[in-house]
Write a protein that holds these residues in place. Structure first.
Motif, PDB file in Angstrom:
ATOM      1  N   PRO A  27      54.211 -19.910  -8.582  1.00  0.00           N
ATOM      2  CA  PRO A  27      55.018 -19.253  -9.625  1.00  0.00           C
ATOM      3  C   PRO A  27      55.845 -20.259 -10.408  1.00  0.00           C
ATOM      4  CG  PRO A  27      55.247 -18.130  -7.509  1.00  0.00           C
ATOM      5  CD  PRO A  27      54.535 -19.411  -7.234  1.00  0.00           C
ATOM      6  N   LEU A  28      55.829 -20.107 -11.712  1.00  0.00           N
ATOM      7  CA  LEU A  28      56.619 -20.993 -12.565  1.00  0.00           C
ATOM      8  C   LEU A  28      58.107 -20.823 -12.320  1.00  0.00           C
ATOM      9  CD1 LEU A  28      55.483 -23.019 -14.537  1.00  0.00           C
ATOM     10  CD2 LEU A  28      55.894 -21.384 -16.378  1.00  0.00           C
ATOM     11  N   SER A  29      58.483 -19.679 -11.782  1.00  0.00           N
ATOM     12  CA  SER A  29      59.892 -19.391 -11.509  1.00  0.00           C
ATOM     13  C   SER A  29      60.491 -20.319 -10.454  1.00  0.00           C
ATOM     14  CB  SER A  29      60.043 -17.934 -11.059  1.00  0.00           C
ATOM     15  OG  SER A  29      59.243 -17.680  -9.915  1.00  0.00           O
ATOM     16  N   SER A  30      59.665 -21.090  -9.780  1.00  0.00           N
ATOM     17  CA  SER A  30      60.146 -22.021  -8.759  1.00  0.00           C
ATOM     18  C   SER A  30      60.658 -23.331  -9.342  1.00  0.00           C
ATOM     19  CB  SER A  30      59.016 -22.348  -7.774  1.00  0.00           C
ATOM     20  OG  SER A  30      58.544 -21.191  -7.127  1.00  0.00           O
ATOM     21  N   TYR A  31      60.485 -23.522 -10.655  1.00  0.00           N
ATOM     22  CA  TYR A  31      60.721 -24.829 -11.252  1.00  0.00           C
ATOM     23  C   TYR A  31      61.618 -24.778 -12.478  1.00  0.00           C
ATOM     24  CZ  TYR A  31      56.471 -25.712  -8.568  1.00  0.00           C
ATOM     25  OH  TYR A  31      55.538 -25.794  -7.569  1.00  0.00           O
ATOM     26  N   SER A  32      62.306 -25.877 -12.718  1.00  0.00           N
ATOM     27  CA  SER A  32      62.841 -26.144 -14.041  1.00  0.00           C
ATOM     28  C   SER A  32      61.706 -26.748 -14.861  1.00  0.00           C
ATOM     29  CB  SER A  32      64.009 -27.116 -13.968  1.00  0.00           C
ATOM     30  OG  SER A  32      65.136 -26.482 -13.413  1.00  0.00           O
ATOM     31  N   LEU A  33      61.739 -26.510 -16.163  1.00  0.00           N
ATOM     32  CA  LEU A  33      60.604 -26.862 -17.006  1.00  0.00           C
ATOM     33  C   LEU A  33      61.036 -27.683 -18.208  1.00  0.00           C
ATOM     34  CD1 LEU A  33      59.035 -23.290 -17.042  1.00  0.00           C
ATOM     35  CD2 LEU A  33      58.384 -25.207 -15.563  1.00  0.00           C
ATOM     36  N   GLY A  34      60.091 -28.431 -18.736  1.00  0.00           N
ATOM     37  CA  GLY A  34      60.425 -29.228 -19.904  1.00  0.00           C
ATOM     38  C   GLY A  34      59.225 -29.519 -20.770  1.00  0.00           C
ATOM     39  N   TRP A  35      59.509 -29.896 -22.010  1.00  0.00           N
ATOM     40  CA  TRP A  35      58.517 -30.380 -22.957  1.00  0.00           C
ATOM     41  C   TRP A  35      58.854 -31.832 -23.310  1.00  0.00           C
ATOM     42  CZ3 TRP A  35      54.167 -27.844 -24.306  1.00  0.00           C
ATOM     43  CH2 TRP A  35      54.110 -26.465 -24.129  1.00  0.00           C
ATOM     44  N   PHE A  36      57.824 -32.653 -23.350  1.00  0.00           N
ATOM     45  CA  PHE A  36      57.924 -34.029 -23.787  1.00  0.00           C
ATOM     46  C   PHE A  36      56.867 -34.252 -24.861  1.00  0.00           C
ATOM     47  CE2 PHE A  36      60.755 -36.196 -20.728  1.00  0.00           C
ATOM     48  CZ  PHE A  36      60.977 -35.143 -19.857  1.00  0.00           C
ATOM     49  N   ARG A  37      56.994 -35.349 -25.582  1.00  0.00           N
ATOM     50  CA  ARG A  37      55.965 -35.694 -26.559  1.00  0.00           C
ATOM     51  C   ARG A  37      55.781 -37.200 -26.614  1.00  0.00           C
ATOM     52  NH1 ARG A  37      59.194 -34.033 -32.155  1.00  0.00           N
ATOM     53  NH2 ARG A  37      60.680 -35.789 -32.170  1.00  0.00           N
ATOM     54  N   GLN A  38      54.584 -37.573 -27.018  1.00  0.00           N
ATOM     55  CA  GLN A  38      54.260 -38.992 -27.126  1.00  0.00           C
ATOM     56  C   GLN A  38      53.494 -39.238 -28.409  1.00  0.00           C
ATOM     57  OE1 GLN A  38      52.272 -40.643 -23.697  1.00  0.00           O
ATOM     58  NE2 GLN A  38      52.861 -42.714 -24.263  1.00  0.00           N
ATOM     59  N   ALA A  39      54.107 -39.986 -29.307  1.00  0.00           N
ATOM     60  CA  ALA A  39      53.459 -40.375 -30.555  1.00  0.00           C
ATOM     61  C   ALA A  39      52.660 -41.648 -30.320  1.00  0.00           C
ATOM     62  CB  ALA A  39      54.509 -40.591 -31.639  1.00  0.00           C
ATOM     63  N   PRO A  40      51.663 -41.918 -31.155  1.00  0.00           N
ATOM     64  CA  PRO A  40      50.847 -43.128 -30.981  1.00  0.00           C
ATOM     65  C   PRO A  40      51.707 -44.379 -30.953  1.00  0.00           C
ATOM     66  CG  PRO A  40      49.844 -41.666 -32.577  1.00  0.00           C
ATOM     67  CD  PRO A  40      51.176 -41.076 -32.257  1.00  0.00           C
ATOM     68  N   GLY A  41      51.503 -45.194 -29.926  1.00  0.00           N
ATOM     69  CA  GLY A  41      52.218 -46.446 -29.831  1.00  0.00           C
ATOM     70  C   GLY A  41      53.655 -46.338 -29.365  1.00  0.00           C
ATOM     71  N   LYS A  42      54.069 -45.138 -28.974  1.00  0.00           N
ATOM     72  CA  LYS A  42      55.457 -44.939 -28.552  1.00  0.00           C
ATOM     73  C   LYS A  42      55.525 -44.419 -27.126  1.00  0.00           C
ATOM     74  CE  LYS A  42      57.482 -44.200 -33.102  1.00  0.00           C
ATOM     75  NZ  LYS A  42      58.393 -43.336 -33.915  1.00  0.00           N
ATOM     76  N   GLU A  43      56.720 -44.513 -26.563  1.00  0.00           N
ATOM     77  CA  GLU A  43      56.955 -43.985 -25.224  1.00  0.00           C
ATOM     78  C   GLU A  43      56.997 -42.453 -25.261  1.00  0.00           C
ATOM     79  OE1 GLU A  43      57.098 -47.436 -23.103  1.00  0.00           O
ATOM     80  OE2 GLU A  43      57.961 -45.659 -22.168  1.00  0.00           O
ATOM     81  N   ARG A  44      56.683 -41.843 -24.129  1.00  0.00           N
ATOM     82  CA  ARG A  44      56.824 -40.404 -24.023  1.00  0.00           C
ATOM     83  C   ARG A  44      58.316 -40.071 -24.019  1.00  0.00           C
ATOM     84  NH1 ARG A  44      53.128 -37.297 -19.714  1.00  0.00           N
ATOM     85  NH2 ARG A  44      51.691 -38.724 -20.770  1.00  0.00           N
ATOM     86  N   GLU A  45      58.703 -39.112 -24.857  1.00  0.00           N
ATOM     87  CA  GLU A  45      60.121 -38.797 -25.001  1.00  0.00           C
ATOM     88  C   GLU A  45      60.414 -37.331 -24.735  1.00  0.00           C
ATOM     89  OE1 GLU A  45      61.403 -39.615 -28.998  1.00  0.00           O
ATOM     90  OE2 GLU A  45      60.231 -37.984 -29.858  1.00  0.00           O
ATOM     91  N   PHE A  46      61.624 -37.092 -24.314  1.00  0.00           N
ATOM     92  CA  PHE A  46      62.093 -35.748 -24.027  1.00  0.00           C
ATOM     93  C   PHE A  46      62.222 -34.934 -25.309  1.00  0.00           C
ATOM     94  CE2 PHE A  46      64.435 -32.369 -22.191  1.00  0.00           C
ATOM     95  CZ  PHE A  46      65.553 -32.124 -22.980  1.00  0.00           C
ATOM     96  N   VAL A  47      61.828 -33.664 -25.236  1.00  0.00           N
ATOM     97  CA  VAL A  47      61.960 -32.748 -26.369  1.00  0.00           C
ATOM     98  C   VAL A  47      62.918 -31.607 -26.031  1.00  0.00           C
ATOM     99  CG1 VAL A  47      60.746 -31.121 -27.856  1.00  0.00           C
ATOM    100  CG2 VAL A  47      59.649 -33.287 -27.224  1.00  0.00           C
TER     101      VAL A  47
END
Length: 123
Positions: A27-47
Motif C-alpha cells: 500500500p502506498l499509504s505506508s510511505y512518504s512520497l516524492g517527485w524528482f526530475r532530471q534534465a539532460p546533463g544535470k543532477e536529479r533534483e527534488f520537485v
C-alpha cells in the motif's frame, strides 16, 4: 513496492500536464512520497513531496505555485499536476517512496523509485 510513473509528453510553454505514479506490491499509504526530475546533463533534483498522512507538503522553489502534489491512498496512486509549464521544466520525472512519515526532499532518503516519464516543454 513497485512504482510506475506515467503521464509525460510534449506540451507548449504555458500548458499543463498531469503525472501519475501507481504503486503495486504494498500500500502506498505506508510511505512518504516524492517527485524528482532530471534534465539532460544535470543532477536529479527534488520537485515535490508529500508526507505519509498527506497533511504536509513541500515544493522546490522553482515549481512553487505552479505544481501541485497529491495522493489518493484508496487508488494507491500519487499525482503531480503541473501548470504554467516552462521550457526549463523539461526533464524525466521520477516518483519515489520513502519509509518515513515526514516530507522528504533529500534524494538519498528515498527507498524506492519508479522508472521515470519524460516531460518536454517547447517554447
Amino acid at each position: 513496492v513497485q512504482l510506475q510513473a506515467s503521464g509525460g509528453g510534449l506540451v507548449q510553454a504555458g500548458g499543463s500536464l498531469s503525472l501519475s505514479c501507481a504503486a503495486s506490491g504494498r500500500p502506498l499509504s505506508s510511505y512518504s512520497l516524492g517527485w524528482f526530475r532530471q534534465a539532460p546533463g544535470k543532477e536529479r533534483e527534488f520537485v515535490a513531496a508529500i508526507s505519509r498522512s498527506g497533511e504536509s507538503i513541500g515544493y522546490a522553489d522553482s515549481v512553487k505555485g505552479r505544481f501541485t502534489i497529491s495522493r489518493d491512498n484508496a487508488k494507491n496512486t500519487m499525482y503531480l499536476q503541473m501548470n504554467s509549464l516552462k521550457p526549463e521544466d523539461t526533464a524525466v520525472y521520477y516518483c519515489a517512496a520513502a519509509n518515513t512519515i515526514v516530507v522528504v526532499s533529500t534524494r538519498g532518503r528515498y527507498d524506492y523509485w519508479g522508472q521515470g516519464t519524460l516531460v518536454t516543454v517547447s517554447s
